[in-house]
Write a protein that holds these residues in place. Sequence first.
Motif, PDB file in Angstrom:
ATOM      1  N   GLY A  25       0.885  -1.169   0.000  1.00 45.69           N
ATOM      2  CA  GLY A  25       0.000   0.000   0.000  1.00 45.69           C
ATOM      3  C   GLY A  25       0.912   1.204   0.000  1.00 45.69           C
ATOM      4  O   GLY A  25       1.528   1.514   1.025  1.00 45.69           O
ATOM      5  N   SER A  26       1.045   1.841  -1.144  1.00 41.96           N
ATOM      6  CA  SER A  26       2.095   2.845  -1.310  1.00 41.96           C
ATOM      7  C   SER A  26       1.594   4.043  -2.093  1.00 41.96           C
ATOM      8  O   SER A  26       0.840   3.895  -3.051  1.00 41.96           O
ATOM      9  N   GLN A  27       2.035   5.213  -1.656  1.00 48.13           N
ATOM     10  CA  GLN A  27       1.678   6.438  -2.358  1.00 48.13           C
ATOM     11  C   GLN A  27       2.899   7.003  -3.079  1.00 48.13           C
ATOM     12  O   GLN A  27       2.809   7.426  -4.216  1.00 48.13           O
ATOM     13  N   THR A  28       4.036   7.014  -2.415  1.00 52.60           N
ATOM     14  CA  THR A  28       5.224   7.626  -3.027  1.00 52.60           C
ATOM     15  C   THR A  28       6.351   6.612  -3.261  1.00 52.60           C
ATOM     16  O   THR A  28       7.494   6.989  -3.510  1.00 52.60           O
ATOM     17  N   GLY A  29       6.011   5.312  -3.166  1.00 51.70           N
ATOM     18  CA  GLY A  29       6.948   4.298  -3.636  1.00 51.70           C
ATOM     19  C   GLY A  29       7.778   3.562  -2.600  1.00 51.70           C
ATOM     20  O   GLY A  29       8.389   2.544  -2.923  1.00 51.70           O
ATOM     21  N   THR A  30       7.814   4.053  -1.363  1.00 53.69           N
ATOM     22  CA  THR A  30       8.660   3.392  -0.365  1.00 53.69           C
ATOM     23  C   THR A  30       8.180   1.981  -0.070  1.00 53.69           C
ATOM     24  O   THR A  30       8.964   1.026  -0.084  1.00 53.69           O
ATOM     25  N   ALA A  31       6.897   1.842   0.197  1.00 44.63           N
ATOM     26  CA  ALA A  31       6.348   0.517   0.514  1.00 44.63           C
ATOM     27  C   ALA A  31       6.499  -0.424  -0.683  1.00 44.63           C
ATOM     28  O   ALA A  31       6.767  -1.619  -0.517  1.00 44.63           O
ATOM     29  N   GLU A  32       6.360   0.121  -1.863  1.00 48.81           N
ATOM     30  CA  GLU A  32       6.509  -0.703  -3.070  1.00 48.81           C
ATOM     31  C   GLU A  32       7.946  -1.207  -3.185  1.00 48.81           C
ATOM     32  O   GLU A  32       8.184  -2.373  -3.510  1.00 48.81           O
ATOM     33  N   ALA A  78       1.591   1.548   3.986  1.00 52.81           N
ATOM     34  CA  ALA A  78       1.764   2.914   4.489  1.00 52.81           C
ATOM     35  C   ALA A  78       0.429   3.481   4.969  1.00 52.81           C
ATOM     36  O   ALA A  78      -0.637   3.073   4.507  1.00 52.81           O
ATOM     37  N   THR A  79       0.526   4.409   5.928  1.00 53.62           N
ATOM     38  CA  THR A  79      -0.652   5.124   6.435  1.00 53.62           C
ATOM     39  C   THR A  79      -0.522   6.600   6.066  1.00 53.62           C
ATOM     40  O   THR A  79       0.569   7.172   6.112  1.00 53.62           O
ATOM     41  N   TYR A  80      -1.643   7.198   5.716  1.00 47.60           N
ATOM     42  CA  TYR A  80      -1.660   8.626   5.342  1.00 47.60           C
ATOM     43  C   TYR A  80      -2.771   9.389   6.053  1.00 47.60           C
ATOM     44  O   TYR A  80      -3.726   8.781   6.577  1.00 47.60           O
ATOM     45  N   GLY A  81      -2.636  10.681   6.033  1.00 47.31           N
ATOM     46  CA  GLY A  81      -3.711  11.595   6.433  1.00 47.31           C
ATOM     47  C   GLY A  81      -4.204  11.394   7.847  1.00 47.31           C
ATOM     48  O   GLY A  81      -3.454  11.490   8.800  1.00 47.31           O
ATOM     49  N   GLU A  82      -5.482  11.123   7.969  1.00 48.94           N
ATOM     50  CA  GLU A  82      -6.096  10.909   9.286  1.00 48.94           C
ATOM     51  C   GLU A  82      -6.132   9.420   9.616  1.00 48.94           C
ATOM     52  O   GLU A  82      -7.122   8.920  10.140  1.00 48.94           O
ATOM     53  N   TYR A 121      -0.445   7.089  13.941  1.00 47.63           N
ATOM     54  CA  TYR A 121       0.807   6.437  13.571  1.00 47.63           C
ATOM     55  C   TYR A 121       0.579   4.975  13.136  1.00 47.63           C
ATOM     56  O   TYR A 121       0.097   4.163  13.923  1.00 47.63           O
ATOM     57  N   ASN A 122       0.905   4.718  11.884  1.00 47.69           N
ATOM     58  CA  ASN A 122       0.855   3.346  11.341  1.00 47.69           C
ATOM     59  C   ASN A 122      -0.495   2.649  11.526  1.00 47.69           C
ATOM     60  O   ASN A 122      -0.570   1.409  11.564  1.00 47.69           O
ATOM     61  N   GLU A 123      -1.517   3.455  11.595  1.00 45.16           N
ATOM     62  CA  GLU A 123      -2.822   2.899  11.958  1.00 45.16           C
ATOM     63  C   GLU A 123      -3.343   1.832  10.982  1.00 45.16           C
ATOM     64  O   GLU A 123      -3.950   0.847  11.395  1.00 45.16           O
ATOM     65  N   ASP A 147       9.250   3.980  11.100  1.00 46.29           N
ATOM     66  CA  ASP A 147       9.031   5.396  11.412  1.00 46.29           C
ATOM     67  C   ASP A 147       9.897   6.275  10.512  1.00 46.29           C
ATOM     68  O   ASP A 147      11.110   6.364  10.680  1.00 46.29           O
ATOM     69  N   ASP A 148       9.226   6.924   9.588  1.00 51.58           N
ATOM     70  CA  ASP A 148       9.887   7.778   8.608  1.00 51.58           C
ATOM     71  C   ASP A 148      10.492   9.036   9.248  1.00 51.58           C
ATOM     72  O   ASP A 148      11.297   9.736   8.629  1.00 51.58           O
ATOM     73  N   ASP A 149      10.104   9.342  10.478  1.00 57.58           N
ATOM     74  CA  ASP A 149      10.675  10.501  11.173  1.00 57.58           C
ATOM     75  C   ASP A 149      12.075  10.174  11.703  1.00 57.58           C
ATOM     76  O   ASP A 149      12.885  11.066  11.915  1.00 57.58           O
TER      77      ASP A 149
HETATM   78  N1  FMN Z   1       2.348   8.211   8.690  1.00 53.40           N
HETATM   79  C1  FMN Z   1       1.535   7.769   9.713  1.00 53.40           C
HETATM   80  O1  FMN Z   1       1.938   6.896  10.468  1.00 53.40           O
HETATM   81  N2  FMN Z   1       0.287   8.278   9.871  1.00 53.40           N
HETATM   82  C2  FMN Z   1      -0.216   9.265   9.074  1.00 53.40           C
HETATM   83  O2  FMN Z   1      -1.360   9.672   9.292  1.00 53.40           O
HETATM   84  C3  FMN Z   1       0.609   9.763   8.010  1.00 53.40           C
HETATM   85  N3  FMN Z   1       0.157  10.737   7.184  1.00 53.40           N
HETATM   86  C4  FMN Z   1       0.987  11.223   6.205  1.00 53.40           C
HETATM   87  C5  FMN Z   1       0.559  12.276   5.391  1.00 53.40           C
HETATM   88  C6  FMN Z   1       1.385  12.807   4.408  1.00 53.40           C
HETATM   89  C7  FMN Z   1       0.901  13.942   3.571  1.00 53.40           C
HETATM   90  C8  FMN Z   1       2.687  12.260   4.225  1.00 53.40           C
HETATM   91  C9  FMN Z   1       3.615  12.816   3.175  1.00 53.40           C
HETATM   92  C10 FMN Z   1       3.126  11.231   5.026  1.00 53.40           C
HETATM   93  C11 FMN Z   1       2.295  10.697   6.033  1.00 53.40           C
HETATM   94  N4  FMN Z   1       2.736   9.648   6.850  1.00 53.40           N
HETATM   95  C12 FMN Z   1       1.923   9.207   7.867  1.00 53.40           C
HETATM   96  C13 FMN Z   1       4.068   9.034   6.655  1.00 53.40           C
HETATM   97  C14 FMN Z   1       4.086   8.021   5.496  1.00 53.40           C
HETATM   98  O3  FMN Z   1       3.219   6.946   5.721  1.00 53.40           O
HETATM   99  C15 FMN Z   1       5.512   7.472   5.345  1.00 53.40           C
HETATM  100  O4  FMN Z   1       6.344   8.532   4.901  1.00 53.40           O
HETATM  101  C16 FMN Z   1       5.640   6.288   4.388  1.00 53.40           C
HETATM  102  O5  FMN Z   1       6.972   5.860   4.354  1.00 53.40           O
HETATM  103  C17 FMN Z   1       5.173   6.592   2.981  1.00 53.40           C
HETATM  104  O6  FMN Z   1       5.211   5.401   2.217  1.00 53.40           O
HETATM  105  P1  FMN Z   1       5.064   5.386   0.616  1.00 53.40           P
HETATM  106  O7  FMN Z   1       6.306   6.088   0.052  1.00 53.40           O
HETATM  107  O8  FMN Z   1       5.062   3.960   0.233  1.00 53.40           O
HETATM  108  O9  FMN Z   1       3.820   6.092   0.227  1.00 53.40           O
END
Ligand code: FMN
Length: 181
Positions: A25-32, A78-82, A121-123, A147-149
């Motif tokens: 499940g990937s948006q910007t390629g890391t998980a892929e 990957a998890t995004y947004g809310e 986080y990672n929900e 943890d990408d941070d």
């Molecule tokens: N990580 C979380 O754990 N929870 C989040 O809600 C979350 N929201 C994000 C929103 C944005 C706009 C971005 C850029 C990152 C967010 N992340 C969040 C971190 C991404 O999940 C993380 O950078 C991940 O490695 C992205 O994977 P991908 O490259 O496969 O898409």
Amino acid sequence: IEQTSNSSFIKKLKSTGRSLVVFYGSQTGTAEEFAGRIAKEGARYKMKGMVADPEECDMADLVEMKEIQKSMAIFCIATYGEGDPTDNAMDFYEWLQNGDADLEGLNYAVFGLGNKTYEHYNEIAIYIDQRLEELGATRVHEIGLGDDDANIEDDFVSWKEKLWESVCSHYGIEETGEESN
Ligand code: FMN
């Protein structure tokens, strides 16, 4: 590593003698990218692997994984947004939430990609890991939380090393010298 081009990842696994499928499940390629690395490494453990995009697969076919001996599905999510799934994992996420498939006999492991600065986080990875178990699947290795941070690459590599140890003991296999498929 081949990518599925049609809906039946099961047929493809069977017809190519593979036993490992790694979904992302990937948006910007890391998980892929992580998924590709796992799929490739499978060959070392006599588990030929392939990567698959859940959006292009009929995920209900997961119930058929048990027909393939010593098979496994790994999810890099990957998890995004809310606390939202990526676009390509949305249908799979909804299928898990709404469905009640019997996943007994499915062996799996989950690696989550997230960032601790976000509230959720990672929900999604955590949800998928728990839901698969609820539906009867067998967790072969505990979930990893990247943890990408901090350093998600390190998180991934240390999880992956332990993953293969769990895989070997679960299936009673030994590492081979083979590097890739
Ligand atoms: N990580 C979380 O754990 N929870 C989040 O809600 C979350 N929201 C994000 C929103 C944005 C706009 C971005 C850029 C990152 C967010 N992340 C969040 C971190 C991404 O999940 C993380 O950078 C991940 O490695 C992205 O994977 P991908 O490259 O496969 O898409």
